[in-house]
Design an enzyme around this catalytic site. Structure first.
Site, PDB file in Angstrom:
ATOM      1  N   ASP A 218      49.858  40.691  34.573  1.00  0.00           N
ATOM      2  CA  ASP A 218      49.036  40.645  33.354  1.00  0.00           C
ATOM      3  C   ASP A 218      48.599  42.045  32.945  1.00  0.00           C
ATOM      4  OD1 ASP A 218      49.118  37.891  33.320  1.00  0.00           O
ATOM      5  OD2 ASP A 218      47.328  37.710  34.592  1.00  0.00           O
TER       6      ASP A 218
ATOM      7  N   HIS B  30      36.063  48.509  50.431  1.00  0.00           N
ATOM      8  CA  HIS B  30      35.094  47.403  50.441  1.00  0.00           C
ATOM      9  C   HIS B  30      34.901  46.800  51.826  1.00  0.00           C
ATOM     10  CE1 HIS B  30      35.827  46.746  45.821  1.00  0.00           C
ATOM     11  NE2 HIS B  30      35.150  47.843  46.093  1.00  0.00           N
TER      12      HIS B  30
ATOM     13  N   CYS C  41      19.357  45.435  62.361  1.00  0.00           N
ATOM     14  CA  CYS C  41      19.542  46.545  63.322  1.00  0.00           C
ATOM     15  C   CYS C  41      20.914  47.204  63.114  1.00  0.00           C
ATOM     16  CB  CYS C  41      19.336  46.064  64.758  1.00  0.00           C
ATOM     17  SG  CYS C  41      20.730  45.172  65.470  1.00  0.00           S
TER      18      CYS C  41
HETATM   19  P1  NAD Z   1      40.925  40.677  40.960  1.00  0.00           P
HETATM   20  O1  NAD Z   1      40.856  39.274  41.512  1.00  0.00           O
HETATM   21  O2  NAD Z   1      39.910  41.096  39.989  1.00  0.00           O
HETATM   22  O3  NAD Z   1      42.316  40.871  40.218  1.00  0.00           O
HETATM   23  C1  NAD Z   1      43.528  40.528  40.790  1.00  0.00           C
HETATM   24  C2  NAD Z   1      44.605  41.104  39.898  1.00  0.00           C
HETATM   25  O4  NAD Z   1      45.844  40.903  40.534  1.00  0.00           O
HETATM   26  C3  NAD Z   1      44.689  40.444  38.513  1.00  0.00           C
HETATM   27  O5  NAD Z   1      44.742  41.463  37.530  1.00  0.00           O
HETATM   28  C4  NAD Z   1      46.014  39.664  38.568  1.00  0.00           C
HETATM   29  O6  NAD Z   1      46.670  39.633  37.310  1.00  0.00           O
HETATM   30  C5  NAD Z   1      46.793  40.450  39.589  1.00  0.00           C
HETATM   31  N1  NAD Z   1      47.764  39.691  40.350  1.00  0.00           N
HETATM   32  C6  NAD Z   1      47.731  38.384  40.699  1.00  0.00           C
HETATM   33  N2  NAD Z   1      48.796  38.070  41.450  1.00  0.00           N
HETATM   34  C7  NAD Z   1      49.519  39.219  41.593  1.00  0.00           C
HETATM   35  C8  NAD Z   1      50.719  39.543  42.285  1.00  0.00           C
HETATM   36  N3  NAD Z   1      51.379  38.624  42.995  1.00  0.00           N
HETATM   37  N4  NAD Z   1      51.173  40.824  42.227  1.00  0.00           N
HETATM   38  C9  NAD Z   1      50.488  41.774  41.515  1.00  0.00           C
HETATM   39  N5  NAD Z   1      49.352  41.512  40.848  1.00  0.00           N
HETATM   40  C10 NAD Z   1      48.865  40.248  40.891  1.00  0.00           C
HETATM   41  O7  NAD Z   1      41.041  41.621  42.198  1.00  0.00           O
HETATM   42  P2  NAD Z   1      40.414  43.046  42.453  1.00  0.00           P
HETATM   43  O8  NAD Z   1      40.716  43.913  41.279  1.00  0.00           O
HETATM   44  O9  NAD Z   1      40.885  43.433  43.807  1.00  0.00           O
HETATM   45  O10 NAD Z   1      38.821  42.838  42.503  1.00  0.00           O
HETATM   46  C11 NAD Z   1      38.221  41.756  43.142  1.00  0.00           C
HETATM   47  C12 NAD Z   1      37.387  42.044  44.385  1.00  0.00           C
HETATM   48  O11 NAD Z   1      37.685  40.963  45.250  1.00  0.00           O
HETATM   49  C13 NAD Z   1      37.681  43.276  45.191  1.00  0.00           C
HETATM   50  O12 NAD Z   1      36.472  43.867  45.439  1.00  0.00           O
HETATM   51  C14 NAD Z   1      38.275  42.792  46.528  1.00  0.00           C
HETATM   52  O13 NAD Z   1      37.595  43.407  47.604  1.00  0.00           O
HETATM   53  C15 NAD Z   1      37.899  41.338  46.596  1.00  0.00           C
HETATM   54  N6  NAD Z   1      38.949  40.438  47.130  1.00  0.00           N
HETATM   55  C16 NAD Z   1      39.761  40.821  48.172  1.00  0.00           C
HETATM   56  C17 NAD Z   1      40.732  39.959  48.640  1.00  0.00           C
HETATM   57  C18 NAD Z   1      41.605  40.390  49.791  1.00  0.00           C
HETATM   58  O14 NAD Z   1      41.173  41.171  50.645  1.00  0.00           O
HETATM   59  N7  NAD Z   1      42.873  39.940  49.839  1.00  0.00           N
HETATM   60  C19 NAD Z   1      40.900  38.704  48.071  1.00  0.00           C
HETATM   61  C20 NAD Z   1      40.042  38.336  47.019  1.00  0.00           C
HETATM   62  C21 NAD Z   1      39.084  39.220  46.550  1.00  0.00           C
END
Ligand code: NAD
Length: 240
Positions: free
Chosen positions: A210, A115, A126
């Site tokens: 979860d 991503h 551009c």
């Molecule tokens: P999501 O927010 O949909 O899901 C996060 C998952 O992580 C949940 O299932 C949750 O239960 C689990 N989780 C929470 N804390 C945890 C821990 N300490 N250890 C293990 N698991 C844990 O995230 P996603 O599936 O990555 O999709 C969301 C989108 O958001 C992606 O496209 C991503 O690019 C973007 N995003 C990225 C960041 C980052 O770069 N750190 C932060 C926020 C969102």
């Protein structure tokens, strides 16, 4: 807990990780879903879209400016570090949905950013692209060509960089073990990567406090956080 997968894990030649926002939660970076996903009462899921950007580029840039500062000040946690350390024992690829660069900061060498990256910016019109670690004072920032600059990330509804995605499919389709950590597996197409691994008869292991929509397809689900579970899981590879 690990008995049923231990032998397959120990004989693995290639391990692929699929990671998401949850793996960086213990580094202080909020996830999008759940209460963490609210920023000044705006829903993060709705801000990370091209429509939100063109409706109000200043607002979306304010959100990105804050996220950029938080991410630049964050450090990899024990989960990121365990993945990097595993390279000493087996071939490792990391297919990440995260844009925070923490896998690379932890020392992982084969990271595919599905991503994009929050460090990078690009012009909306551009071909200009750059890496930038400083904050913008005037928002939205403008390109030399006069058009608006945007973060070089993939927003909901946008396509993935095709070269990165094709390489991710190749790695997922040829691994012996896939470890899926900190992702809800609801964002497409990244959530199809475990299917490619399964077609290669790979062992699927999920780390998430979860249940996810693919939990029933896993060979093992570890209901813990990644900074706790990954160092333990990786110690199996060291025992050979
Ligand atoms: P999501 O927010 O949909 O899901 C996060 C998952 O992580 C949940 O299932 C949750 O239960 C689990 N989780 C929470 N804390 C945890 C821990 N300490 N250890 C293990 N698991 C844990 O995230 P996603 O599936 O990555 O999709 C969301 C989108 O958001 C992606 O496209 C991503 O690019 C973007 N995003 C990225 C960041 C980052 O770069 N750190 C932060 C926020 C969102």
């Amino acid at each position: 807990m690990y008995e049923q997968i231990e032998n397959q894990v120990k004989s693995a030649k290639k391990v692929v990780f699929v990671t998401g926002a949850g793996i960086s939660q213990e580094s202080g970076i909020p996830t999008f879903r759940g209460k963490d996903g609210l920023w000044r009462n705006y829903d993060a899921m709705k801000l990370a879209t091209i429509d939100a950007f063109y409706d109000n580029p200043k607002l979306v840039w304010e959100w990105y400016n804050e996220r950029r500062q938080n991410i630049f000040n964050s450090e990899p946690n024990l989960g990121h570090k365990a993945i990097a350390e595993l390279e000493n024992f087996v071939k490792v690829f990391v297919l990440t949905q995260n844009i925070d660069g923490l896998h690379q900061k932890a020392g992982s060498s084969n990271v595919l950013e599905l991503h994009g990256s929050i460090v990078k910016i690009k012009c909306t019109v551009c071909d200009f692209k750059d890496e930038l670690l400083t904050e913008f004072s005037n928002l939205p920032p403008l390109c030399k060509c006069g058009n608006i600059l945007r973060p070089d990330v993939v927003w909901f509804g946008e396509g993935l960089p095709q070269d990165v995605w094709q390489e991710a499919i190749i790695q997922a389709s040829s691994c012996d073990v896939m470890i899926i950590a900190g992702t809800s597996l609801v964002v497409s197409p990244a959530n199809t990567l475990p299917i490619y691994a399964k077609q290669n008869n790979a062992v699927l292991i999920e780390i998430n406090p979860d249940e996810t929509i693919m939990s029933s397809d896993m060979d093992l689900s570890i209901r813990s956080t990644s900074a706790v579970a990954l160092p333990e899981l990786i110690s199996i590879f060291k025992k050979q």
